[in-house]
Structures are given as structure tokens and as C-alpha cells.
Design an enzyme around this catalytic site. Structure first.
Site, PDB file in Angstrom:
ATOM      1  CB  SER A 181      -1.228  -0.045   1.191  1.00  0.00           C
ATOM      2  OG  SER A 181      -1.807   0.757   0.899  1.00  0.00           O
ATOM      3  CD  GLU A 301      -5.234  -4.355  -3.670  1.00  0.00           C
ATOM      4  OE1 GLU A 301      -5.310  -4.053  -2.341  1.00  0.00           O
ATOM      5  OE2 GLU A 301      -4.188  -4.883  -4.209  1.00  0.00           O
ATOM      6  CG  HIS A 382      -5.852  -2.758   0.647  1.00  0.00           C
ATOM      7  ND1 HIS A 382      -4.921  -2.717  -0.422  1.00  0.00           N
ATOM      8  CD2 HIS A 382      -5.618  -1.994   1.494  1.00  0.00           C
ATOM      9  CE1 HIS A 382      -3.948  -1.713   0.019  1.00  0.00           C
ATOM     10  NE2 HIS A 382      -4.115  -1.261   1.198  1.00  0.00           N
TER      11      HIS A 382
END
Length: 437
Positions: A181, A301, A382
Site C-alpha cells: 500500500s 482490493e 486489500h
């Protein structure tokens, strides 16, 4: 066991058959006279215990949304520290993995349960996880203060690793930087920074971006707008009169906005200053083609979060927004979720692959768990790939996110690929082939 570093002596502890040295400072606490300054070296007398996680950087309290580990970070001034896991300080020439945590450059810490490195150490890789300044402390563009203080922290940590990792059994010439990320955006940025050259040999970008930066003008304007709102000057001296807690309270949520892509959704981020960060990383990535790169993302995600917010969206609304029809049978909310995932993450990964050669992967395993916050099944959301890569399916929060039957064989395969890459630069499949997990 006691190890001598350039900063002083540290004593670690045994942990699952490896040795852990936790909360080791790589720079002095960046507060008091050092607030909003570049990091400076740290030192101490005697033997420093290194048996508990150090402070994370000041940040807003994390929200337990029911999907991830309920990480609670002890924050404080001495936040420029790192954790080291090693098979043995008496070893020599072991590969090194340096992990940069995510959190939109605003939250997070190296103590998060899903990326603890003891099983990398079990498998012969010295694993280092760093903390760095977040939010306004690390990235606000103030007058009379260096830009990109958080980025300077990354560099200081990597320089500390270069100078000291041999004492923990690692090879300073065989360092892989990795992140997920915002941490992956940090890795992409470091790949293009002249001052970072020679500090690592290869890189891993997980669910990241090579466009998550601001122009200097944008950053200066943001700081001025904030200063007006707070009734102060956009200068170091004025902001230094605010306590860290007051400054955190003035920050926006980690993700804001709903258009324009990932960069516009993250308000605080590194700044292209023409010096430390010469250009938007995506434009500069081709120059790093000699460094092996592993890049990828999950297939869903943002889907579950968007589905939760868009439960009542209509086909007509999607048509108005220009969202393509996609696979037959998907509900409007599912279509919108997939579109947002593509907009924020999938295309960013694709852009990196198009910019330079890379080993590519996609995490497709879908958790069957129903999200406690709504939106249907969790899916390949995610962060879900993290406990597989770190081989920590037994970590807190994994079962409630992935279910009780998360496939250990998948964790074995992903973890082994990341270990191979850290050792050799080859994860085990052809370059530019998309490996699906």
C-alpha cells in the site's frame, strides 16, 4: 544475545527459534529541537534492551472495521526505530528484507500483526521492519523545514541497515526493500531516488503506486490552507508550538476524496522537489530496470468497502458514471466495487509493469467470510495477501478475515516465492509473466 551497532549495544530475545531485536533506534527522537528536522543519528551508553516493539509515530487511533487485525500501536517520541529478526547474529552473508509498512502515510507501524518477520528469519532471511514519521510530522511542506522528512527517515533507516546489518548476520550488499500500500509507494519512490542508489539490490511493490506524490506547489498550498484554518503561519516555528496530538487531530482521515485516483485520495504524501525526489516515480522507473522488481496486487482490493457504501446504487447511476458492464450477473454494487479497485490499484500495478520489466503476481484467493461491516463476502481484499506472504495465518485477526480454513499451502507458496526473490531476485516464474495465487 548482545550485538554491537554503530549506535550502541543492543540485547535481543529468542522468538520462535530465531532472534529478535525490537525497537532499535536508527535515529534520534524527532521532537523537541529536532522536530520537523532531518533525522540525526542516535546513540546510547551501556546495553539497550531490544525486546519490545518501539514507539510508532504519532497518529490517529485506528478504527477496528472488523476486517483486519485489531492493531493497537503505542505511539511516542522515540519513533524512528526498527525491528530485526535474524536466524543468528553469528551467521554471515544472509539476504536481507527491509519492510516499509503502509497506512496512507498517516497510520500504521512495524508492530502490526500481519507483517511480523520471524518466519522470514526462520527461512534464512534477515527481516527488518521500520517505523517512520507519518502525516504532517513527516510530510507537511513547512517553511524553514526540509521537505519529505518521512522520506529522509526511510533513507536513514536504509543507511543504518547498510552500516549495521552484518552484525546481525545480514549481507548489506543483498538487501531487498519491500512494502504494501503506502509502503509499496515508498518502495516505488525509493527506486527512483539518486540518494537511495546502492542501499538496496531489489524491490517488492505490493498493492502500491508509482504516482502517489504531490508537486511542491500543491504541497505548499496545502500547508498554507491548513495554516489559515489553524490561524498560524505555515512555518516550522508556528507548527512546532502545536503538540503532536494537536497536529494529529488537525489531519484529515487517511483516505479522502472519491475521484481522480489513488493520489488524490491520499492527502499527505511525498513531494516531488526536483532534488530528493526528482520526478514522479512512474516517469523515472525505467532507469531502475537493472534492479529486479516484484509487483502485484489483490484482485478485489476495494470491492467490499465500495459494495458496502454502494448497496443501493442503480444501473442508471452506473451508466451515468460511465462504469462498464463487466461480467454478466454482477450487481451494480459489485460492478462499482470492481471499477474502483481497477481505478485505485489494478491500473497502478499495470502502469508499473508497463514502465519497466518486473515479475508480476495477482492475489486471487477469495475469503469466504461475510464482512461484519457489510458489503457481502470479504473476497480478495486489500491487505489479505499480507499474512500469506509473511506466513502468519495464525496471527491475530486472520481467522476473522480469512476464515478458519485459510489455505496454508497458499501461504507456503507465496512465502517461498518472496524468500526466493530476497535471496536471488527470481521468485520462481518467468519475468513479465503474471503469476496468480
Amino acid at each position: 544475545m548482545i550485538v554491537r551497532t554503530s549506535s550502541g549495544l543492543v540485547e535481543g530475545k529468542a522468538e520462535e527459534g530465531v532472534l529478535a531485536f525490537l525497537g532499535v533506534p536508527y535515529a534520534a527522537p524527532p521532537f523537541g529541537s529536532l522536530r520537523f528536522r532531518a533525522p540525526v543519528p542516535s546513540s546510547w551508553e551501556g546495553v539497550r534492551p531490544a525486546v519490545t516493539h518501539g514507539h510508532a509515530a504519532p497518529q490517529a487511533a485506528g478504527e477496528d472495521i472488523g476486517l483486519y487485525a485489531p492493531d493497537v500501536f503505542e505511539t511516542g517520541a522515540d519513533c524512528l526505530n526498527l525491528d530485526i529478526r535474524t536466524p543468528s547474529p553469528g551467521a554471515a552473508g544472509l539476504p536481507v528484507l527491509v519492510w516499509i509498512h503502509g497506512g496512507a502515510f498517516a497510520i500504521g507501524g512495524n508492530g502490526a500483526a500481519w507483517h511480523q518477520g520471524h518466519r522470514f528469519a526462520r527461512d534464512g532471511v534477515v527481516c527488518v521492519a521500520i517505523n517512520y514519521r507519518l502525516g504532517f510530522e513527516g510530510f507537511l511542506a513547512l517553511e524553514d523545514a526540509p521537505l519529505n522528512r518521512g522520506v529522509l527517515d526511510w533513507l536513514a533507516a536504509l543507511e543504518w541497515v547498510r552500516d549495521n546489518i552484518a552484525a546481525f548476520g545480514g549481507d548489506p550488499g543483498n538487501v531487498t526493500i519491500a512494502g504494501q500500500s503506502a509502503g509499496a509507494a515508498a518502495v516505488a519512490t525509493l527506486l527512483t531516488m539518486p540518494r537511495a542508489q546502492g542501499l538496496f539490490r531489489r524491490a517488492i511493490v505490493m498493492s502500491g503506486s508509482a504516482t502517489l506524490v504531490a508537486t511542491e506547489q500543491e504541497a505548499r498550498d496545502y500547508a498554507k490552507t491548513l495554516a489559515i484554518r489553524l490561524g498560524i503561519e505555515p512555518a516550522r516555528s508556528a507548527f512546532a508550538r502545536l503538540s503532536p496530538a494537536e497536529l494529529v487531530a488537525a489531519q484529515p482521515p487517511p483516505l479522502t476524496g472519491d475521484s481522480g485516483g489513488l493520489s488524490e485520495s491520499v492527502p499527505i504524501k511525498p513531494v516531488v522537489d526536483g532534488d530528493l525526489i526528482p520526478a514522479v516515480p512512474l516517469a523515472a522507473l525505467p532507469a531502475s530496470a537493472h534492479l529486479p522488481l516484484l509487483v502485484g496486487c489483490t484482485s478485489q482490493e476495494a470491492d467490499v468497502f465500495v459494495r458496502r457504501m454502494a448497496a443501493d446504487v442503480s444501473e442508471a447511476a452506473l451508466d451515468h458514471l460511465g462504469v462498464e458492464a463487466g461480467e454478466p450477473g454482477r450487481t451494480p454494487a459489485e460492478r462499482l466495487g470492481r471499477a474502483v479497485t481497477e481505478h485505485l490499484f489494478t491500473r497502478e500495478t499495470r502502469w508499473i509493469r508497463e514502465a519497466r520489466p518486473a515479475y508480476a503476481y495477482e492475489f486471487r484467493w477469495e475469503s469466504p467470510v461475510e464482512s461484519p461491516v457489510g458489503g457481502g463476502r470479504v473476497g480478495a481484499v486489500h491487505n489479505l495477501d499480507l499474512p500469506f506472504v509473511f506466513d502468519v495465518l495464525d496471527a491475530p485477526g486472520v481467522e476473522r478475515t480469512a476464515g478458519p480454513d485459510a489455505p496454508q499451502a497458499l501461504a507456503d507458496a507465496m512465502h517461498a516465492a518472496w524468500v526466493r526473490f530476497a535471496r536471488t531476485g527470481d521468485p520462481g516464474w518467468p519475468l513479465d509473466h503474471l503469476r496468480r495465487f
